[in-house]
Scaffold this motif. Structure first.
Motif, PDB file in Angstrom:
ATOM      1  N   ARG A  71       0.803  -1.224   0.000  1.00 54.14           N
ATOM      2  CA  ARG A  71       0.000   0.000   0.000  1.00 54.14           C
ATOM      3  C   ARG A  71       0.833   1.270   0.000  1.00 54.14           C
ATOM      4  O   ARG A  71       0.538   2.213  -0.721  1.00 54.14           O
ATOM      5  CB  ARG A  71      -0.892   0.042   1.236  1.00 54.14           C
ATOM      6  CG  ARG A  71      -2.107  -0.802   1.133  1.00 54.14           C
ATOM      7  CD  ARG A  71      -2.953  -0.575   2.345  1.00 54.14           C
ATOM      8  NE  ARG A  71      -4.075  -1.491   2.365  1.00 54.14           N
ATOM      9  CZ  ARG A  71      -4.763  -1.775   3.429  1.00 54.14           C
ATOM     10  NH1 ARG A  71      -4.467  -1.220   4.569  1.00 54.14           N
ATOM     11  NH2 ARG A  71      -5.764  -2.615   3.353  1.00 54.14           N
ATOM     12  N   SER A  72       1.859   1.327   0.842  1.00 55.62           N
ATOM     13  CA  SER A  72       2.506   2.613   1.051  1.00 55.62           C
ATOM     14  C   SER A  72       3.964   2.685   0.632  1.00 55.62           C
ATOM     15  O   SER A  72       4.436   3.751   0.261  1.00 55.62           O
ATOM     16  CB  SER A  72       2.382   3.014   2.525  1.00 55.62           C
ATOM     17  OG  SER A  72       3.014   2.044   3.334  1.00 55.62           O
ATOM     18  N   GLU A  73       4.693   1.600   0.678  1.00 54.17           N
ATOM     19  CA  GLU A  73       6.127   1.687   0.415  1.00 54.17           C
ATOM     20  C   GLU A  73       6.494   1.408  -1.040  1.00 54.17           C
ATOM     21  O   GLU A  73       7.419   1.999  -1.564  1.00 54.17           O
ATOM     22  CB  GLU A  73       6.883   0.715   1.326  1.00 54.17           C
ATOM     23  CG  GLU A  73       6.791   1.075   2.781  1.00 54.17           C
ATOM     24  CD  GLU A  73       7.524   0.082   3.657  1.00 54.17           C
ATOM     25  OE1 GLU A  73       8.546  -0.459   3.205  1.00 54.17           O
ATOM     26  OE2 GLU A  73       7.065  -0.157   4.782  1.00 54.17           O
ATOM     27  N   TYR A  74       5.787   0.510  -1.682  1.00 53.95           N
ATOM     28  CA  TYR A  74       6.168   0.125  -3.043  1.00 53.95           C
ATOM     29  C   TYR A  74       5.624   1.116  -4.056  1.00 53.95           C
ATOM     30  O   TYR A  74       4.474   1.524  -3.973  1.00 53.95           O
ATOM     31  CB  TYR A  74       5.680  -1.288  -3.362  1.00 53.95           C
ATOM     32  CG  TYR A  74       6.192  -1.760  -4.691  1.00 53.95           C
ATOM     33  CD1 TYR A  74       7.543  -1.946  -4.886  1.00 53.95           C
ATOM     34  CD2 TYR A  74       5.338  -1.968  -5.756  1.00 53.95           C
ATOM     35  CE1 TYR A  74       8.026  -2.344  -6.112  1.00 53.95           C
ATOM     36  CE2 TYR A  74       5.814  -2.371  -6.985  1.00 53.95           C
ATOM     37  CZ  TYR A  74       7.162  -2.554  -7.151  1.00 53.95           C
ATOM     38  OH  TYR A  74       7.641  -2.936  -8.372  1.00 53.95           O
ATOM     39  N   ASP A  75       6.458   1.517  -5.003  1.00 56.97           N
ATOM     40  CA  ASP A  75       6.079   2.560  -5.963  1.00 56.97           C
ATOM     41  C   ASP A  75       5.635   2.019  -7.324  1.00 56.97           C
ATOM     42  O   ASP A  75       5.498   2.774  -8.267  1.00 56.97           O
ATOM     43  CB  ASP A  75       7.242   3.524  -6.157  1.00 56.97           C
ATOM     44  CG  ASP A  75       8.488   2.840  -6.697  1.00 56.97           C
ATOM     45  OD1 ASP A  75       8.484   1.604  -6.825  1.00 56.97           O
ATOM     46  OD2 ASP A  75       9.466   3.550  -6.976  1.00 56.97           O
ATOM     47  N   HIS A  76       5.380   0.728  -7.442  1.00 51.96           N
ATOM     48  CA  HIS A  76       4.909   0.100  -8.682  1.00 51.96           C
ATOM     49  C   HIS A  76       5.858   0.373  -9.855  1.00 51.96           C
ATOM     50  O   HIS A  76       5.420   0.592 -10.970  1.00 51.96           O
ATOM     51  CB  HIS A  76       3.489   0.551  -9.024  1.00 51.96           C
ATOM     52  CG  HIS A  76       2.477   0.087  -8.035  1.00 51.96           C
ATOM     53  ND1 HIS A  76       2.369   0.619  -6.780  1.00 51.96           N
ATOM     54  CD2 HIS A  76       1.540  -0.881  -8.113  1.00 51.96           C
ATOM     55  CE1 HIS A  76       1.407   0.021  -6.127  1.00 51.96           C
ATOM     56  NE2 HIS A  76       0.879  -0.901  -6.899  1.00 51.96           N
TER      57      HIS A  76
END
Length: 194
Positions: free
Chosen positions: A172-177
């Motif tokens: 949800r919050s750390e991975y930037d896709h």
């Protein structure tokens, strides 16, 4: 000769006989189920429950043109990119201390064309590292298994919930896709759902 009762019969007759004891026990179980249901709702939280997502309307200050263009990107509905998901990824493994969850390193054929393979492998490595258990977690589980299995089972469930929470927070919050090829999907953080 006095009536000889077993310990269970003595307990039943202390509370007024079998019918009243059964009624009290049923009431107690229903009350316990309600309390645990409320406690689960408090622990899980409203944002993690499935259901319709409320629409988000953002107010844009038109003096900043870059914010307005971002708003146009957010409101654009492209059927080929955002109306449906492409693929659902599943973990492999039973999620135990000896065999933790893992994602496969090779992207499936459904998402092979929409991801960069090297960035996808980095994403999978990070997910697998978060899902892996430490050696001491398994050692505590083994020790608790010797002492009493219910304690070991509770420890395992606690660690599983913690791993699941960490995985959710990472996605949800750390991975930037960064593994997605589409700039729009990367900007909107949509595409791969784990």
């Amino acid at each position: 000769m006095p009536d000889c009762y077993t310990a269970l019969e003595e307990l039943i007759y202390t509370f007024g006989g079998p019918w009243l004891f059964g009624l009290l026990l049923t009431s107690l179980l229903i009350l316990l189920a309600l309390v645990l249901s409320v406690a689960r709702m408090k622990l899980v939280g409203v944002d993690e429950l499935p259901g319709p997502v409320p629409p988000q309307h953002s107010q844009i200050d038109h003096s900043f043109p870059f914010l307005e263009s971002l708003n146009e990107v957010l409101e654009t509905n492209r059927v080929e990119e955002s109306q449906s998901h492409v693929h659902r990824m599943y973990f492999i493994g039973p999620n135990t201390f000896s065999e933790p969850w893992q994602l496969p390193h090779t992207p499936s054929e459904q998402i092979h064309d929409i991801v960069y393979e090297s960035a996808f492998n980095t994403f999978v490595d990070e997910i697998n590292a978060i899902a892996a258990y430490q050696w001491w977690e398994g050692a505590i589980y083994s020790a608790l298994s010797v002492i009493g299995y219910p304690l070991a089972w509770s420890w395992q469930q606690c660690r599983r919930r913690l791993k699941l929470q960490r995985l959710r927070e990472f996605v949800r919050s750390e991975y930037d896709h960064a593994c997605l090829r589409s700039c729009r999907s990367r900007a909107l953080y949509e595409g791969i759902k784990v």
